[in-house]
Scaffold this active site. Structure first.
Site, short mmCIF file in Angstrom:
data_model
loop_
_atom_site.label_atom_id
_atom_site.label_comp_id
_atom_site.label_asym_id
_atom_site.label_seq_id
_atom_site.Cartn_x
_atom_site.Cartn_y
_atom_site.Cartn_z
N ARG A 1 -13.76 -8.62 1.76
CA ARG A 1 -12.33 -8.43 1.51
C ARG A 1 -11.57 -9.70 1.88
O ARG A 1 -10.65 -10.12 1.17
CB ARG A 1 -11.78 -7.25 2.35
CG ARG A 1 -12.40 -5.88 2.06
CD ARG A 1 -12.02 -5.38 0.69
NE ARG A 1 -10.58 -5.37 0.50
CZ ARG A 1 -9.76 -4.39 0.92
NH1 ARG A 1 -10.24 -3.31 1.51
NH2 ARG A 1 -8.46 -4.45 0.69
N ASP B 1 -17.28 7.08 -1.51
CA ASP B 1 -16.01 7.01 -0.78
C ASP B 1 -15.71 8.43 -0.29
O ASP B 1 -16.36 9.40 -0.73
CB ASP B 1 -14.91 6.48 -1.72
CG ASP B 1 -13.55 6.32 -1.04
OD1 ASP B 1 -13.49 6.30 0.21
OD2 ASP B 1 -12.54 6.24 -1.78
N CYS C 1 -16.46 1.73 0.79
CA CYS C 1 -15.27 0.92 1.10
C CYS C 1 -14.85 1.05 2.55
O CYS C 1 -14.17 0.17 3.07
CB CYS C 1 -14.13 1.29 0.16
SG CYS C 1 -13.69 3.04 0.25
N HIS D 1 -7.43 0.46 -6.40
CA HIS D 1 -7.65 -0.38 -5.21
C HIS D 1 -8.32 -1.68 -5.68
O HIS D 1 -9.51 -1.92 -5.43
CB HIS D 1 -8.52 0.38 -4.21
CG HIS D 1 -8.47 -0.14 -2.81
ND1 HIS D 1 -7.69 -1.21 -2.43
CD2 HIS D 1 -9.11 0.28 -1.67
CE1 HIS D 1 -7.86 -1.44 -1.14
NE2 HIS D 1 -8.71 -0.55 -0.66
N ARG E 1 0.88 -1.19 0.00
CA ARG E 1 0.00 0.00 0.00
C ARG E 1 0.90 1.22 0.00
O ARG E 1 1.70 1.42 0.93
CB ARG E 1 -0.92 0.01 1.21
CG ARG E 1 -1.63 1.33 1.40
CD ARG E 1 -2.73 1.27 2.43
NE ARG E 1 -3.88 0.54 1.94
CZ ARG E 1 -5.13 0.65 2.44
NH1 ARG E 1 -5.37 1.47 3.44
NH2 ARG E 1 -6.11 -0.05 1.94
N GLN F 1 -10.27 -4.14 -3.28
CA GLN F 1 -11.53 -3.55 -2.85
C GLN F 1 -12.62 -3.80 -3.89
O GLN F 1 -13.74 -4.23 -3.57
CB GLN F 1 -11.35 -2.05 -2.63
CG GLN F 1 -12.59 -1.35 -2.16
CD GLN F 1 -12.96 -1.72 -0.74
OE1 GLN F 1 -12.16 -1.59 0.15
NE2 GLN F 1 -14.18 -2.19 -0.54
N1 CP Z 1 -11.33 -0.12 2.52
C1 CP Z 1 -10.06 -0.18 2.91
O1 CP Z 1 -9.12 -0.42 2.13
O2 CP Z 1 -9.89 0.04 4.25
P1 CP Z 1 -8.51 0.23 5.00
O3 CP Z 1 -7.92 1.55 4.57
O4 CP Z 1 -8.87 0.20 6.46
O5 CP Z 1 -7.59 -0.91 4.62
N1 NVA Z 2 -9.97 6.65 -1.47
C1 NVA Z 2 -9.60 6.27 -0.13
C2 NVA Z 2 -9.84 4.81 0.08
C3 NVA Z 2 -9.50 4.30 1.46
C4 NVA Z 2 -9.75 2.83 1.59
C5 NVA Z 2 -8.15 6.62 0.11
O1 NVA Z 2 -7.32 6.39 -0.79
O2 NVA Z 2 -7.83 7.14 1.18
#
Ligand code: CP
Ligand code: NVA
Length: 321
Positions: free
Chosen positions: A306, A238, A278, A141, A114, A144
């Site tokens: 997930r 989101d 999400c 993502h 990530r 997701q």
């Molecule tokens: N939806 C999602 O990716 O959540 P986190 O940021 O908690 O991993």
């Molecule tokens: N769009 C958000 C998703 C978090 C799971 C971010 O990137 O922060």
């Protein structure tokens, strides 16, 4: 094993050793098959053994769901996870990606990463000799979107275009929106993005989604939130400011007025519509408290999924089928 899964297993077996950097790294057949495998793992119809396998987690941004669901997924499959938090490894002190990726490839069987830049993820994948999984970048993502579309399938069955299901995403044209466009297109779902001017999804990704959808489904970007959700079976939103955009929060709150997924927008959708997010969610910003807590909401099933899609993904990439 279901007869449908047996017939598509060769397409999944071909993914062994591959990376998942983008939702578009999977073919249409592989995306359907992964969701089928995830459903069978969820129902207990199928078990996978990844004993002796180790997944490394390199997370430069915060995470609850992705971090925990990958960790639990590996544990359920009999494997292990090592948390390679950059603040306690040499990654945080600037060791080159090229060296880190080659060293970790000698210890691990896969990496879930990530980070901010998609290019950094691609650099890990270039140097690593093990599968690299996108656990969220600024661009996409993919894990997701797989969980999201499994949740849609659970509610409405499998869509295959020709007037099938419509998923409407209201809000920022961000990483989550990009992967929904691609995975939705692969699965023959109509995807509509309703966003303010200046917050559209990347045009190159929209074009890619249209190419993947072909004649099967429609990919639409509109600045009208009501037009986006009208008659849709799945409504999605989101946060307005993603991780790394915290400094733009106030400006974004102003720009996104009218794009809150609230009771009025939900009333425009199909009467059977489900609501997805999400998470984490900001109640009173991109979604109303009533809608996220209401009877249409499937956000906790979605979060659970997930775990199931990532078990399926790990099984496939690590050769556990
Ligand atoms: N939806 C999602 O990716 O959540 P986190 O940021 O908690 O991993
Ligand atoms: N769009 C958000 C998703 C978090 C799971 C971010 O990137 O922060």
């Amino acid at each position: 094993m279901s007869p449908q899964l047996a017939s598509v297993l060769p397409s999944l077996a071909a993914l062994r050793g591959h990376d998942l950097l983008s939702s578009a790294d999977l073919s249409r057949e592989q995306t359907f098959a992964l969701l089928q495998l995830a459903a069978e793992l969820k129902s207990g119809e199928r078990c996978i053994d990844l004993r002796g396998k180790t997944l490394g987690l390199i997370f430069t941004k915060a995470s609850t769901r992705t971090r925990v669901s990958f960790t639990v997924a590996m544990a359920r499959l009999g494997g292990q996870t090592v948390d390679l938090n950059p603040s306690v490894t040499q990654v945080g002190r600037g060791e080159p990606v090229a060296d880190t990726a080659r060293v970790l490839s000698r210890y691990m069987d896969a990496l879930a990463i990530r980070t901010f830049a998609q290019d950094e993820l691609a650099e890990y994948a270039h140097w690593a000799t093990i599968p690299v999984i996108n656990a969220l970048t600024d661009l996409e993502h993919p894990c997701q979107a797989l969980a999201d579309l499994l949740t849609v399938q659970e509610a409405f069955g499998v869509s295959d275009g020709q007037g099938g299901l419509t998923l409407a995403y209201v809000g920022d044209g961000n990483n989550v929106a990009h992967s929904l466009l691609l995975t939705g297109a692969l699965l023959g779902v109509n995807v509509r993005i309703g966003c303010p001017s200046g917050f559209e999804p990347d045009p190159a990704l929209v074009e890619r989604a249209r190419a993947l959808a072909g004649e099967r489904s429609a990919i639409v970007v509109t600045h009208d939130p009501v037009a986006a959700v009208r008659g849709a079976q799945a409504l999605y939103t989101d946060v307005w400011a993603s991780m790394g955009q915290e400094g733009e929060q106030a400006q974004r709150e102003a720009a996104f007025q009218g794009f809150c997924l609230d009771e009025a927008l939900l009333a425009e959708a199909d009467a059977r519509a489900i609501v997805l997010h999400c998470l984490p969610a900001h109640r009173g910003e991109e979604i109303s408290a009533g809608v996220i807590e209401g009877s249409a909401s499937r956000v906790f099933d979605q979060a659970e999924n997930r775990l199931h899609v990532q078990q399926a993904l790990l099984a496939v990439l690590l050769g556990g089928l």
